[in-house]
Design an enzyme around this catalytic site. Structure first.
Site, PDB file in Angstrom:
ATOM      1  N   CYS A  38       5.145  -6.262   1.561  1.00 23.23           N
ATOM      2  CA  CYS A  38       5.853  -4.722   1.417  1.00 23.23           C
ATOM      3  C   CYS A  38       4.960  -4.221   2.706  1.00 23.23           C
ATOM      4  CB  CYS A  38       5.367  -4.397   0.241  1.00 23.23           C
ATOM      5  SG  CYS A  38       5.962  -2.616  -0.161  1.00 23.23           S
ATOM      6  N   TYR A  39       4.174  -3.134   2.503  1.00 20.74           N
ATOM      7  CA  TYR A  39       3.566  -2.489   3.554  1.00 20.74           C
ATOM      8  C   TYR A  39       2.950  -3.474   4.564  1.00 20.74           C
ATOM      9  CZ  TYR A  39       0.134   0.571   6.033  1.00 20.74           C
ATOM     10  OH  TYR A  39      -0.638   0.968   7.066  1.00 20.74           O
ATOM     11  N   HIS A  49       7.915  -7.305  -4.346  1.00 24.46           N
ATOM     12  CA  HIS A  49       6.525  -7.782  -4.550  1.00 24.46           C
ATOM     13  C   HIS A  49       6.627  -8.982  -5.447  1.00 24.46           C
ATOM     14  CE1 HIS A  49       4.211  -4.168  -3.387  1.00 24.46           C
ATOM     15  NE2 HIS A  49       5.232  -3.466  -3.516  1.00 24.46           N
ATOM     16  N   SER A  77     -24.802  -8.321 -26.160  1.00 24.55           N
ATOM     17  CA  SER A  77     -24.015  -7.381 -26.971  1.00 24.55           C
ATOM     18  C   SER A  77     -23.146  -8.152 -28.199  1.00 24.55           C
ATOM     19  CB  SER A  77     -23.141  -6.264 -26.199  1.00 24.55           C
ATOM     20  OG  SER A  77     -22.185  -6.994 -25.699  1.00 24.55           O
ATOM     21  N   GLY A  78     -23.025  -9.195 -27.879  1.00 24.88           N
ATOM     22  CA  GLY A  78     -22.170 -10.051 -28.874  1.00 24.88           C
ATOM     23  C   GLY A  78     -20.447  -9.992 -28.406  1.00 24.88           C
ATOM     24  N   GLY A  79     -20.321  -8.817 -27.007  1.00 21.64           N
ATOM     25  CA  GLY A  79     -19.094  -8.907 -26.544  1.00 21.64           C
ATOM     26  C   GLY A  79     -18.537 -10.254 -25.769  1.00 21.64           C
ATOM     27  N   VAL A  80     -17.348 -10.209 -25.379  1.00 21.11           N
ATOM     28  CA  VAL A  80     -17.039 -11.619 -24.521  1.00 21.11           C
ATOM     29  C   VAL A  80     -17.958 -11.816 -23.253  1.00 21.11           C
ATOM     30  CG1 VAL A  80     -15.056 -12.430 -23.148  1.00 21.11           C
ATOM     31  CG2 VAL A  80     -14.758 -10.908 -25.378  1.00 21.11           C
ATOM     32  N   ASP A  81     -18.259 -10.747 -22.429  1.00 19.48           N
ATOM     33  CA  ASP A  81     -18.626 -10.806 -21.281  1.00 19.48           C
ATOM     34  C   ASP A  81     -20.066 -11.360 -21.518  1.00 19.48           C
ATOM     35  OD1 ASP A  81     -16.427  -9.966 -20.684  1.00 19.48           O
ATOM     36  OD2 ASP A  81     -17.022  -7.972 -20.020  1.00 19.48           O
ATOM     37  N   SER A  82     -20.830 -10.709 -22.235  1.00 18.24           N
ATOM     38  CA  SER A  82     -22.475 -11.000 -22.510  1.00 18.24           C
ATOM     39  C   SER A  82     -22.527 -12.270 -23.075  1.00 18.24           C
ATOM     40  CB  SER A  82     -23.303  -9.918 -23.061  1.00 18.24           C
ATOM     41  OG  SER A  82     -22.714  -9.845 -24.360  1.00 18.24           O
ATOM     42  N   SER A  83     -21.619 -12.653 -24.124  1.00 23.72           N
ATOM     43  CA  SER A  83     -21.718 -13.889 -24.657  1.00 23.72           C
ATOM     44  C   SER A  83     -21.197 -15.253 -23.676  1.00 23.72           C
ATOM     45  CB  SER A  83     -20.466 -14.071 -25.661  1.00 23.72           C
ATOM     46  OG  SER A  83     -20.568 -13.026 -26.595  1.00 23.72           O
ATOM     47  N   LYS A 120     -10.810 -11.094 -16.272  1.00 19.55           N
ATOM     48  CA  LYS A 120     -11.529 -11.356 -17.780  1.00 19.55           C
ATOM     49  C   LYS A 120     -10.683 -12.646 -18.295  1.00 19.55           C
ATOM     50  CE  LYS A 120     -12.808  -8.972 -21.317  1.00 19.55           C
ATOM     51  NZ  LYS A 120     -13.959  -8.209 -21.661  1.00 19.55           N
ATOM     52  N   GLY A 145       0.884  -1.354  -0.126  1.00 16.14           N
ATOM     53  CA  GLY A 145      -0.009  -0.050  -0.199  1.00 16.14           C
ATOM     54  C   GLY A 145       1.089   1.222   0.047  1.00 16.14           C
ATOM     55  N   GLU A 149       4.017 -10.361  -6.606  1.00 15.58           N
ATOM     56  CA  GLU A 149       2.833 -10.554  -7.583  1.00 15.58           C
ATOM     57  C   GLU A 149       3.416  -9.996  -9.140  1.00 15.58           C
ATOM     58  OE1 GLU A 149       3.166  -8.702  -5.015  1.00 15.58           O
ATOM     59  OE2 GLU A 149       2.320  -6.839  -5.170  1.00 15.58           O
TER      60      GLU A 149
END
Ligand code: XMP
Length: 513
Positions: A81-82, A168, A222-228, A369, A54, A170
Protein backbone atom coordinates in the site's frame (compact mmCIF):
# COMPACT_ATOMS: atom_id res chain seq x y z
CA UNK A 1 19.38 -15.39 16.84
CA UNK A 2 16.64 -16.36 14.38
CA UNK A 3 16.59 -14.82 10.91
CA UNK A 4 14.78 -11.49 11.05
CA UNK A 5 12.22 -9.94 8.75
CA UNK A 6 11.99 -6.20 9.38
CA UNK A 7 8.60 -4.55 9.14
CA UNK A 8 9.10 -0.81 8.81
CA UNK A 9 6.15 0.84 10.48
CA UNK A 10 4.65 3.76 8.57
CA UNK A 11 1.70 3.96 10.93
CA UNK A 12 -0.79 1.55 9.41
CA UNK A 13 -3.35 0.14 11.80
CA UNK A 14 -2.40 -3.25 10.35
CA UNK A 15 1.33 -3.18 11.06
CA UNK A 16 1.16 -5.55 14.00
CA UNK A 17 -0.95 -7.93 11.95
CA UNK A 18 1.78 -8.08 9.30
CA UNK A 19 4.29 -9.08 11.97
CA UNK A 20 1.95 -11.73 13.31
CA UNK A 21 1.24 -13.20 9.88
CA UNK A 22 4.97 -13.51 9.30
CA UNK A 23 5.45 -15.29 12.58
CA UNK A 24 2.63 -17.65 11.73
CA UNK A 25 4.90 -18.75 8.88
CA UNK A 26 7.55 -19.52 11.52
CA UNK A 27 9.75 -16.61 10.52
CA UNK A 28 10.76 -14.04 13.13
CA UNK A 29 9.59 -10.50 12.46
CA UNK A 30 10.28 -7.26 14.24
CA UNK A 31 8.63 -3.89 13.88
CA UNK A 32 10.99 -0.99 13.34
CA UNK A 33 10.17 2.72 13.27
CA UNK A 34 9.99 3.77 9.63
CA UNK A 35 13.14 5.88 9.73
CA UNK A 36 15.43 3.11 11.04
CA UNK A 37 18.79 3.37 9.31
CA UNK A 38 19.89 0.84 6.72
CA UNK A 39 23.00 0.39 8.81
CA UNK A 40 20.94 -0.71 11.79
CA UNK A 41 18.98 -3.18 9.68
CA UNK A 42 22.21 -4.58 8.29
CA UNK A 43 23.65 -4.88 11.80
CA UNK A 44 20.55 -6.79 12.85
CA UNK A 45 21.09 -9.16 9.94
CA UNK A 46 17.62 -8.75 8.44
CA UNK A 47 16.90 -11.04 5.50
CA UNK A 48 13.91 -9.13 4.16
CA UNK A 49 12.16 -5.79 4.61
CA UNK A 50 8.46 -5.03 4.48
CA UNK A 51 7.27 -1.46 4.14
CA UNK A 52 3.93 -1.28 5.90
CA UNK A 53 0.99 0.77 4.81
CA UNK A 54 0.23 4.05 6.50
CA UNK A 55 -2.30 6.87 6.65
CA UNK A 56 -0.09 9.48 4.97
CA UNK A 57 0.13 10.64 1.41
CA UNK A 58 3.59 10.53 -0.13
CA UNK A 59 2.85 14.12 -1.13
CA UNK A 60 2.36 15.33 2.42
CA UNK A 61 4.93 17.83 3.69
CA UNK A 62 6.01 15.57 6.50
CA UNK A 63 5.46 12.29 4.70
CA UNK A 64 7.33 9.60 6.65
CA UNK A 65 10.20 8.30 4.53
CA UNK A 66 12.54 5.36 4.98
CA UNK A 67 16.30 5.62 4.77
CA UNK A 68 16.81 5.46 0.95
CA UNK A 69 19.84 3.23 1.55
CA UNK A 70 17.57 0.32 2.52
CA UNK A 71 17.24 -0.26 -1.24
CA UNK A 72 20.99 -0.79 -1.46
CA UNK A 73 21.24 -3.47 1.23
CA UNK A 74 20.79 -6.28 -1.27
CA UNK A 75 17.87 -7.77 0.67
CA UNK A 76 14.36 -8.29 -0.72
CA UNK A 77 11.84 -5.50 -0.12
CA UNK A 78 8.07 -5.81 -0.19
CA UNK A 79 6.08 -2.60 -0.20
CA UNK A 80 2.46 -2.78 0.90
CA UNK A 81 0.00 0.00 0.00
CA UNK A 82 1.74 3.23 1.14
CA UNK A 83 4.91 1.13 0.85
CA UNK A 84 4.36 0.77 -2.90
CA UNK A 85 3.82 4.47 -3.33
CA UNK A 86 7.05 5.06 -1.49
CA UNK A 87 8.84 2.69 -3.85
CA UNK A 88 7.28 4.53 -6.76
CA UNK A 89 8.48 7.83 -5.41
CA UNK A 90 11.93 6.82 -4.28
CA UNK A 91 12.87 4.45 -7.10
CA UNK A 92 11.95 6.64 -10.05
CA UNK A 93 8.31 5.86 -10.86
CA UNK A 94 5.34 8.19 -10.65
CA UNK A 95 2.55 8.47 -8.15
CA UNK A 96 -0.67 10.40 -8.56
CA UNK A 97 -2.81 11.95 -5.92
CA UNK A 98 -6.28 10.48 -5.88
CA UNK A 99 -9.27 12.58 -5.03
CA UNK A 100 -10.96 9.65 -3.38
CA UNK A 101 -9.65 6.83 -1.28
CA UNK A 102 -10.13 3.40 -2.77
CA UNK A 103 -11.56 1.42 0.06
CA UNK A 104 -13.01 -2.07 0.11
CA UNK A 105 -12.90 -5.23 -1.94
CA UNK A 106 -11.42 -5.52 -5.39
CA UNK A 107 -10.57 -8.35 -7.75
CA UNK A 108 -6.93 -8.96 -8.41
CA UNK A 109 -5.95 -10.58 -11.70
CA UNK A 110 -2.49 -12.08 -11.86
CA UNK A 111 -0.83 -12.13 -15.27
CA UNK A 112 2.45 -13.76 -14.26
CA UNK A 113 2.49 -15.56 -10.89
CA UNK A 114 6.28 -15.35 -10.42
CA UNK A 115 7.58 -16.13 -6.96
CA UNK A 116 5.03 -14.07 -5.08
CA UNK A 117 1.90 -15.70 -6.49
CA UNK A 118 3.36 -19.12 -7.06
CA UNK A 119 0.66 -21.82 -6.80
CA UNK A 120 -2.07 -19.26 -6.10
CA UNK A 121 -5.25 -18.71 -8.13
CA UNK A 122 -5.04 -16.19 -10.98
CA UNK A 123 -8.00 -14.26 -9.57
CA UNK A 124 -8.28 -13.25 -5.93
CA UNK A 125 -10.59 -11.03 -3.93
CA UNK A 126 -8.43 -8.54 -2.11
CA UNK A 127 -8.84 -5.67 0.35
CA UNK A 128 -7.82 -2.16 -0.64
CA UNK A 129 -7.49 0.97 1.40
CA UNK A 130 -5.39 3.66 -0.24
CA UNK A 131 -5.48 7.23 -1.45
CA UNK A 132 -2.58 7.85 -3.86
CA UNK A 133 -1.66 5.36 -6.52
CA UNK A 134 1.20 4.40 -8.73
CA UNK A 135 0.87 5.71 -12.31
CA UNK A 136 4.26 4.85 -13.82
CA UNK A 137 6.59 2.02 -12.95
CA UNK A 138 10.05 2.69 -11.62
CA UNK A 139 12.84 1.45 -13.95
CA UNK A 140 13.47 -2.29 -13.67
CA UNK A 141 9.90 -3.05 -12.55
CA UNK A 142 7.13 -4.89 -14.37
CA UNK A 143 3.45 -5.10 -13.48
CA UNK A 144 2.34 -8.64 -12.78
CA UNK A 145 -1.13 -8.04 -11.37
CA UNK A 146 -3.98 -5.63 -11.96
CA UNK A 147 -7.25 -4.67 -10.29
CA UNK A 148 -10.31 -2.89 -11.68
CA UNK A 149 -8.80 0.41 -10.60
CA UNK A 150 -5.10 -0.12 -11.01
CA UNK A 151 -2.87 -1.45 -13.77
CA UNK A 152 -0.05 -1.61 -11.20
CA UNK A 153 -1.67 -3.51 -8.36
CA UNK A 154 1.30 -5.86 -8.08
CA UNK A 155 4.75 -4.96 -9.33
CA UNK A 156 8.08 -6.70 -9.27
CA UNK A 157 11.72 -6.12 -10.02
CA UNK A 158 12.96 -9.68 -10.19
CA UNK A 159 16.61 -8.75 -10.47
CA UNK A 160 16.64 -6.80 -7.22
CA UNK A 161 13.91 -8.80 -5.50
CA UNK A 162 11.72 -5.75 -4.97
CA UNK A 163 7.96 -6.27 -4.85
CA UNK A 164 5.03 -3.97 -4.36
CA UNK A 165 1.40 -4.77 -3.68
CA UNK A 166 -1.31 -2.19 -3.56
CA UNK A 167 -3.76 -4.26 -1.46
CA UNK A 168 -3.37 -5.46 2.13
CA UNK A 169 -2.37 -9.13 2.17
CA UNK A 170 -2.25 -9.17 5.95
CA UNK A 171 -5.94 -8.62 6.57
CA UNK A 172 -8.41 -11.41 6.80
CA UNK A 173 -10.54 -10.00 3.93
CA UNK A 174 -7.77 -10.56 1.39
CA UNK A 175 -8.19 -14.07 -0.01
CA UNK A 176 -4.98 -16.12 0.34
CA UNK A 177 -3.21 -13.00 1.66
CA UNK A 178 -1.20 -15.07 4.15
CA UNK A 179 0.02 -17.25 1.29
CA UNK A 180 1.29 -14.18 -0.55
CA UNK A 181 3.31 -13.22 2.52
CA UNK A 182 4.46 -16.81 2.93
CA UNK A 183 5.66 -16.84 -0.68
CA UNK A 184 7.58 -13.64 -0.08
CA UNK A 185 9.24 -15.13 2.98
CA UNK A 186 10.03 -18.57 1.61
CA UNK A 187 10.47 -18.04 -2.14
CA UNK A 188 11.95 -14.55 -2.14
CA UNK A 189 13.75 -14.10 1.20
CA UNK A 190 14.70 -17.75 1.58
CA UNK A 191 13.47 -17.86 5.19
CA UNK A 192 14.36 -21.13 6.87
CA UNK A 193 11.40 -21.08 9.27
CA UNK A 194 13.50 -21.06 12.38
CA UNK A 195 10.93 -19.32 14.57
CA UNK A 196 9.03 -22.16 16.20
CA UNK A 197 7.80 -22.52 19.75
CA UNK A 198 10.48 -25.12 20.40
CA UNK A 199 13.24 -22.87 19.06
CA UNK A 200 11.92 -19.93 21.04
CA UNK A 201 11.97 -21.89 24.28
CA UNK A 202 15.47 -23.17 23.59
CA UNK A 203 16.83 -19.68 22.85
CA UNK A 204 14.90 -18.08 25.73
CA UNK A 205 16.14 -20.63 28.24
CA UNK A 206 19.77 -20.13 27.29
CA UNK A 207 19.34 -16.32 27.18
CA UNK A 208 17.79 -16.28 30.65
CA UNK A 209 20.57 -18.48 32.03
CA UNK A 210 23.25 -16.31 30.48
CA UNK A 211 21.66 -13.07 31.71
CA UNK A 212 20.84 -14.22 35.20
CA UNK A 213 23.94 -16.23 36.03
CA UNK A 214 23.72 -17.24 39.66
CA UNK A 215 21.38 -14.44 40.74
CA UNK A 216 17.91 -14.89 42.13
CA UNK A 217 14.85 -13.79 40.18
CA UNK A 218 11.54 -12.70 41.58
CA UNK A 219 8.24 -12.81 39.71
CA UNK A 220 4.86 -11.49 40.73
CA UNK A 221 2.43 -14.22 39.80
CA UNK A 222 -1.16 -13.21 39.19
CA UNK A 223 -2.45 -16.49 37.84
CA UNK A 224 -3.15 -14.84 34.46
CA UNK A 225 -1.76 -16.19 31.21
CA UNK A 226 1.27 -13.92 30.88
CA UNK A 227 2.71 -14.25 34.36
CA UNK A 228 1.94 -17.99 34.37
CA UNK A 229 3.87 -18.58 31.17
CA UNK A 230 6.71 -16.36 32.38
CA UNK A 231 6.87 -18.45 35.58
CA UNK A 232 6.97 -21.76 33.71
CA UNK A 233 9.63 -20.50 31.30
CA UNK A 234 11.83 -19.02 34.03
CA UNK A 235 11.45 -22.15 36.08
CA UNK A 236 12.56 -24.28 33.14
CA UNK A 237 15.61 -22.02 32.77
CA UNK A 238 16.72 -21.42 36.35
CA UNK A 239 14.69 -23.73 38.62
CA UNK A 240 15.25 -22.86 42.27
CA UNK A 241 16.76 -19.46 41.51
CA UNK A 242 13.19 -18.32 40.78
CA UNK A 243 10.85 -17.20 43.54
CA UNK A 244 7.25 -16.37 42.73
CA UNK A 245 5.12 -14.09 44.85
CA UNK A 246 1.36 -14.38 44.75
CA UNK A 247 -0.61 -11.70 46.58
CA UNK A 248 -4.01 -12.75 47.85
CA UNK A 249 -5.82 -9.42 47.87
CA UNK A 250 -9.10 -10.89 49.04
CA UNK A 251 -10.63 -9.96 45.68
CA UNK A 252 -9.94 -13.28 43.95
CA UNK A 253 -12.48 -15.70 42.59
CA UNK A 254 -13.37 -18.90 44.38
CA UNK A 255 -10.54 -21.42 44.45
CA UNK A 256 -8.09 -19.17 42.64
CA UNK A 257 -5.43 -19.07 45.32
CA UNK A 258 -5.70 -22.83 45.89
CA UNK A 259 -5.32 -23.47 42.14
CA UNK A 260 -2.15 -21.35 42.04
CA UNK A 261 -0.74 -23.16 45.07
CA UNK A 262 -1.52 -26.55 43.57
CA UNK A 263 -0.11 -25.82 40.13
CA UNK A 264 3.04 -23.85 40.87
CA UNK A 265 3.80 -25.03 44.37
CA UNK A 266 2.99 -28.71 44.19
CA UNK A 267 3.04 -29.53 40.48
CA UNK A 268 5.94 -27.40 39.20
CA UNK A 269 7.60 -27.27 42.62
CA UNK A 270 8.34 -23.59 42.18
CA UNK A 271 9.45 -21.65 45.25
CA UNK A 272 6.08 -19.94 45.70
CA UNK A 273 5.34 -17.41 48.44
CA UNK A 274 1.69 -16.63 49.00
CA UNK A 275 1.13 -13.36 50.79
CA UNK A 276 -2.28 -13.14 52.40
CA UNK A 277 -3.12 -9.45 52.44
CA UNK A 278 -6.87 -9.79 52.11
CA UNK A 279 -7.63 -8.20 55.48
CA UNK A 280 -5.54 -5.14 54.61
CA UNK A 281 -7.20 -4.65 51.20
CA UNK A 282 -10.69 -5.00 52.63
CA UNK A 283 -9.91 -2.63 55.47
CA UNK A 284 -8.66 0.01 53.03
CA UNK A 285 -11.75 -0.43 50.87
CA UNK A 286 -14.16 0.01 53.73
CA UNK A 287 -16.64 2.79 53.09
CA UNK A 288 -15.28 3.49 49.59
CA UNK A 289 -17.70 3.21 46.71
CA UNK A 290 -16.33 5.42 43.93
CA UNK A 291 -14.83 3.14 41.22
CA UNK A 292 -11.71 5.17 40.46
CA UNK A 293 -10.94 5.56 44.12
CA UNK A 294 -11.37 1.82 44.63
CA UNK A 295 -8.99 1.09 41.76
CA UNK A 296 -6.41 3.51 43.13
CA UNK A 297 -6.57 2.03 46.61
CA UNK A 298 -6.24 -1.52 45.26
CA UNK A 299 -3.33 -0.57 42.98
CA UNK A 300 -1.47 1.33 45.68
CA UNK A 301 -1.99 -1.37 48.29
CA UNK A 302 -0.73 -3.99 45.87
CA UNK A 303 2.52 -2.12 45.24
CA UNK A 304 2.96 -1.60 48.95
CA UNK A 305 2.38 -5.27 49.82
CA UNK A 306 4.54 -6.50 46.97
CA UNK A 307 7.36 -4.17 47.90
CA UNK A 308 7.21 -5.22 51.54
CA UNK A 309 7.32 -8.89 50.66
CA UNK A 310 10.26 -8.22 48.33
CA UNK A 311 12.14 -6.74 51.23
CA UNK A 312 11.44 -9.82 53.32
CA UNK A 313 12.23 -12.50 50.79
CA UNK A 314 14.36 -10.57 48.38
CA UNK A 315 17.84 -11.19 49.79
CA UNK A 316 20.24 -11.78 46.94
CA UNK A 317 17.59 -10.98 44.37
CA UNK A 318 18.89 -9.01 41.39
CA UNK A 319 16.07 -9.39 38.92
CA UNK A 320 12.38 -8.68 38.89
CA UNK A 321 10.67 -10.61 36.10
CA UNK A 322 7.52 -9.50 34.33
CA UNK A 323 5.26 -11.05 31.73
CA UNK A 324 5.44 -8.03 29.40
CA UNK A 325 4.40 -8.89 25.82
CA UNK A 326 5.50 -7.52 22.46
CA UNK A 327 2.49 -5.22 21.89
CA UNK A 328 3.41 -3.45 25.15
CA UNK A 329 6.94 -2.66 24.03
CA UNK A 330 6.42 -1.77 20.40
CA UNK A 331 7.32 1.81 19.76
CA UNK A 332 4.20 3.20 18.18
CA UNK A 333 4.80 5.76 15.46
CA UNK A 334 2.66 8.85 15.45
CA UNK A 335 2.14 9.81 11.85
CA UNK A 336 0.62 13.03 10.55
CA UNK A 337 2.04 16.43 10.96
CA UNK A 338 4.35 15.26 13.65
CA UNK A 339 5.95 11.97 12.78
CA UNK A 340 7.69 11.71 16.12
CA UNK A 341 8.06 8.28 17.61
CA UNK A 342 6.16 7.81 20.82
CA UNK A 343 7.32 5.21 23.24
CA UNK A 344 4.61 3.56 25.23
CA UNK A 345 5.26 3.76 28.90
CA UNK A 346 6.19 0.45 30.44
CA UNK A 347 3.63 -0.46 32.99
CA UNK A 348 5.95 -2.08 35.43
CA UNK A 349 4.87 -2.25 39.01
CA UNK A 350 4.84 1.43 39.93
CA UNK A 351 8.53 2.11 39.28
CA UNK A 352 9.38 -0.72 41.67
CA UNK A 353 12.45 -2.03 39.86
CA UNK A 354 14.17 1.37 40.05
CA UNK A 355 13.28 1.92 43.69
CA UNK A 356 14.42 -1.54 44.69
CA UNK A 357 17.49 -1.36 42.46
CA UNK A 358 16.37 -4.46 40.62
CA UNK A 359 17.03 -5.23 37.00
CA UNK A 360 14.00 -5.97 34.88
CA UNK A 361 13.71 -9.33 33.14
CA UNK A 362 11.04 -9.68 30.50
CA UNK A 363 11.35 -13.11 28.89
CA UNK A 364 8.14 -12.77 26.82
CA UNK A 365 8.80 -9.32 25.41
CA UNK A 366 9.26 -10.67 21.88
CA UNK A 367 5.95 -12.52 21.82
CA UNK A 368 2.39 -11.88 20.76
CA UNK A 369 -0.39 -13.32 22.91
CA UNK A 370 -1.05 -16.32 20.68
CA UNK A 371 2.66 -17.16 20.78
CA UNK A 372 2.64 -16.90 24.57
CA UNK A 373 -0.19 -19.42 24.69
CA UNK A 374 1.72 -21.81 22.43
CA UNK A 375 4.79 -21.50 24.66
CA UNK A 376 2.65 -22.12 27.74
CA UNK A 377 1.21 -25.29 26.26
CA UNK A 378 4.64 -26.51 25.21
CA UNK A 379 5.89 -25.96 28.77
CA UNK A 380 3.13 -28.15 30.13
CA UNK A 381 0.75 -25.57 31.55
CA UNK A 382 -2.82 -26.87 31.61
CA UNK A 383 -5.25 -25.60 28.99
CA UNK A 384 -7.42 -23.92 31.65
CA UNK A 385 -4.49 -21.66 32.48
CA UNK A 386 -3.30 -21.02 28.94
CA UNK A 387 -6.78 -20.21 27.63
CA UNK A 388 -8.02 -18.36 30.68
CA UNK A 389 -10.22 -15.31 30.19
CA UNK A 390 -8.65 -11.97 31.13
CA UNK A 391 -9.27 -10.96 34.73
CA UNK A 392 -8.80 -7.34 35.82
CA UNK A 393 -6.01 -6.45 38.24
CA UNK A 394 -8.48 -5.02 40.81
CA UNK A 395 -10.32 -8.34 40.62
CA UNK A 396 -13.76 -8.67 42.13
CA UNK A 397 -13.18 -5.24 43.65
CA UNK A 398 -14.60 -3.74 40.44
CA UNK A 399 -17.29 -6.39 40.10
CA UNK A 400 -18.93 -5.69 43.43
CA UNK A 401 -20.45 -2.34 42.56
CA UNK A 402 -20.10 0.29 45.22
CA UNK A 403 -18.67 -0.57 48.61
CA UNK A 404 -16.89 -3.92 48.78
CA UNK A 405 -17.56 -6.16 51.76
CA UNK A 406 -16.71 -9.77 52.59
CA UNK A 407 -20.36 -10.81 52.43
CA UNK A 408 -20.96 -9.30 49.02
CA UNK A 409 -17.74 -10.84 47.71
CA UNK A 410 -18.89 -14.23 48.93
CA UNK A 411 -22.25 -13.94 47.16
CA UNK A 412 -20.50 -12.86 43.96
CA UNK A 413 -17.98 -15.73 44.18
CA UNK A 414 -20.70 -18.32 44.45
CA UNK A 415 -22.66 -16.91 41.52
CA UNK A 416 -19.52 -16.55 39.41
CA UNK A 417 -18.48 -20.13 40.10
CA UNK A 418 -21.83 -21.37 38.81
CA UNK A 419 -21.61 -19.23 35.68
CA UNK A 420 -18.08 -20.45 34.89
CA UNK A 421 -19.02 -24.08 35.55
CA UNK A 422 -21.92 -23.86 33.14
CA UNK A 423 -19.90 -21.97 30.53
CA UNK A 424 -17.25 -24.71 30.60
CA UNK A 425 -19.70 -27.58 30.64
CA UNK A 426 -21.59 -26.22 27.62
CA UNK A 427 -18.42 -25.51 25.64
CA UNK A 428 -19.14 -21.76 25.56
CA UNK A 429 -16.22 -20.74 27.76
CA UNK A 430 -13.70 -21.20 24.96
CA UNK A 431 -15.85 -19.33 22.44
CA UNK A 432 -16.12 -16.04 24.30
CA UNK A 433 -13.73 -13.33 25.41
CA UNK A 434 -14.98 -13.06 28.97
CA UNK A 435 -17.80 -14.38 31.12
CA UNK A 436 -18.39 -13.15 34.66
CA UNK A 437 -20.97 -12.07 37.20
CA UNK A 438 -21.39 -8.64 38.69
CA UNK A 439 -22.83 -7.95 42.12
CA UNK A 440 -25.45 -5.20 42.02
CA UNK A 441 -25.94 -3.42 45.33
CA UNK A 442 -29.70 -3.27 45.00
CA UNK A 443 -32.28 -5.52 46.60
CA UNK A 444 -35.27 -6.88 44.81
CA UNK A 445 -38.23 -8.94 45.85
CA UNK A 446 -38.63 -12.64 45.07
CA UNK A 447 -40.40 -15.62 46.57
CA UNK A 448 -39.03 -18.85 47.99
CA UNK A 449 -41.87 -21.26 48.75
CA UNK A 450 -44.43 -19.01 50.39
CA UNK A 451 -41.84 -16.65 51.75
CA UNK A 452 -41.08 -13.22 50.46
CA UNK A 453 -37.38 -12.98 49.71
CA UNK A 454 -35.87 -9.51 49.56
CA UNK A 455 -32.27 -9.87 48.41
CA UNK A 456 -29.49 -9.01 45.97
CA UNK A 457 -29.34 -8.93 42.18
CA UNK A 458 -26.62 -10.57 40.07
CA UNK A 459 -25.86 -9.45 36.52
CA UNK A 460 -24.37 -11.89 34.00
CA UNK A 461 -21.87 -10.38 31.55
CA UNK A 462 -20.65 -12.49 28.61
CA UNK A 463 -18.89 -10.78 25.71
CA UNK A 464 -17.08 -11.49 22.50
CA UNK A 465 -14.13 -9.38 21.46
CA UNK A 466 -10.88 -9.46 19.50
CA UNK A 467 -8.83 -7.01 21.52
CA UNK A 468 -11.11 -5.64 24.26
CA UNK A 469 -11.25 -2.29 22.44
CA UNK A 470 -14.73 -3.14 21.21
CA UNK A 471 -16.99 -5.94 22.38
CA UNK A 472 -20.42 -7.35 21.74
CA UNK A 473 -22.61 -9.28 24.16
CA UNK A 474 -22.80 -12.96 23.39
CA UNK A 475 -26.10 -14.43 22.31
CA UNK A 476 -26.04 -17.46 24.60
CA UNK A 477 -28.82 -20.01 24.04
CA UNK A 478 -31.93 -19.25 26.13
CA UNK A 479 -31.87 -22.73 27.67
CA UNK A 480 -28.36 -22.19 28.93
CA UNK A 481 -29.25 -18.76 30.32
CA UNK A 482 -32.27 -20.20 32.03
CA UNK A 483 -30.19 -22.95 33.58
CA UNK A 484 -27.56 -20.48 34.82
CA UNK A 485 -30.22 -18.21 36.28
CA UNK A 486 -32.04 -21.10 37.98
CA UNK A 487 -28.89 -22.39 39.54
CA UNK A 488 -27.80 -18.98 40.81
CA UNK A 489 -31.17 -18.11 42.36
CA UNK A 490 -31.58 -21.59 43.85
CA UNK A 491 -28.07 -22.21 45.08
CA UNK A 492 -26.83 -18.80 46.17
CA UNK A 493 -28.50 -17.55 49.27
CA UNK A 494 -29.25 -13.85 49.21
CA UNK A 495 -29.77 -13.62 45.45
CA UNK A 496 -33.35 -13.11 44.32
CA UNK A 497 -32.82 -12.21 40.70
CA UNK A 498 -30.42 -12.62 37.77
CA UNK A 499 -30.27 -10.10 34.93
CA UNK A 500 -28.38 -10.24 31.63
CA UNK A 501 -26.19 -7.39 30.44
CA UNK A 502 -26.95 -6.75 26.76
CA UNK A 503 -24.73 -3.70 26.25
CA UNK A 504 -22.02 -3.51 23.64
CA UNK A 505 -18.72 -1.68 23.98
CA UNK A 506 -18.88 1.15 23.10
CA UNK A 507 -20.79 2.80 24.64
CA UNK A 508 -20.62 0.47 27.66
CA UNK A 509 -17.33 -0.97 28.89
CA UNK A 510 -16.77 -4.67 29.51
CA UNK A 511 -16.37 -4.28 33.26
CA UNK A 512 -19.05 -2.38 35.14
CA UNK A 513 -16.68 -0.15 37.08
P1 XMP B 1 -13.19 -2.38 29.91
O1 XMP B 1 -14.01 -2.54 31.14
O2 XMP B 1 -12.36 -1.13 29.93
O3 XMP B 1 -12.16 -3.59 29.92
O4 XMP B 1 -13.99 -2.50 28.65
C1 XMP B 1 -11.37 -3.98 28.85
C2 XMP B 1 -10.57 -5.20 29.27
O5 XMP B 1 -9.62 -4.87 30.27
C3 XMP B 1 -9.86 -5.59 31.46
N1 XMP B 1 -9.65 -4.66 32.56
C4 XMP B 1 -8.53 -4.61 33.31
N2 XMP B 1 -7.43 -5.36 33.30
N3 XMP B 1 -6.54 -4.12 35.11
C5 XMP B 1 -6.44 -5.13 34.21
O6 XMP B 1 -5.42 -5.84 34.23
C6 XMP B 1 -7.63 -3.32 35.18
O7 XMP B 1 -7.70 -2.42 36.01
C7 XMP B 1 -8.66 -3.59 34.23
N4 XMP B 1 -9.87 -3.00 33.99
C8 XMP B 1 -10.44 -3.67 32.96
C9 XMP B 1 -11.29 -6.07 31.36
O8 XMP B 1 -11.51 -7.25 32.12
C10 XMP B 1 -11.42 -6.30 29.88
O9 XMP B 1 -10.87 -7.54 29.48
Amino acid sequence: MPQTIAVLDFGSQYTQIIARRIRECEAYSRLYPYGTSAEQLRADGVIGIILSGGPSSVFAKNAPLPDPKIFELGVPVLGICYGVQLMGRLLGGAVAKSKEREYGHGTLSIAKPGRLFNKLPRKLRVWNSHGDKLTALPPGFAAIGTTENSPYAVIEDRARNFYGIQFHPEVFHSERGSDVLRNFLLNVCGATQDWTTKDFIKHAVSDIRRTVGKSRVLLGLSGGVDSSVAAALLHRAIGKQLTCVFVDNGLLRAGEREAVEALYGRHFKIDLRVVDASALFLRRLKGVSEPEQKRKIIGRTFVEVFEKSLKQIGKGVDYLAQGTLYPDVIESVAIDNNPAALIKSHHNVGGLPERMKLKLLEPLRELFKDEVRAVGEALGLPREVVWRHPFPGPGLGVRVLGEVTRDKLEVLRQADTILLEEMRKSGWYAKVWQAFCVFLPVKSVGVIGDERNYSWVIAVRVVESIDAMTADWTRLPYDLLQHISNRITNEVRDVSRVVLDISSKPPATIEWE
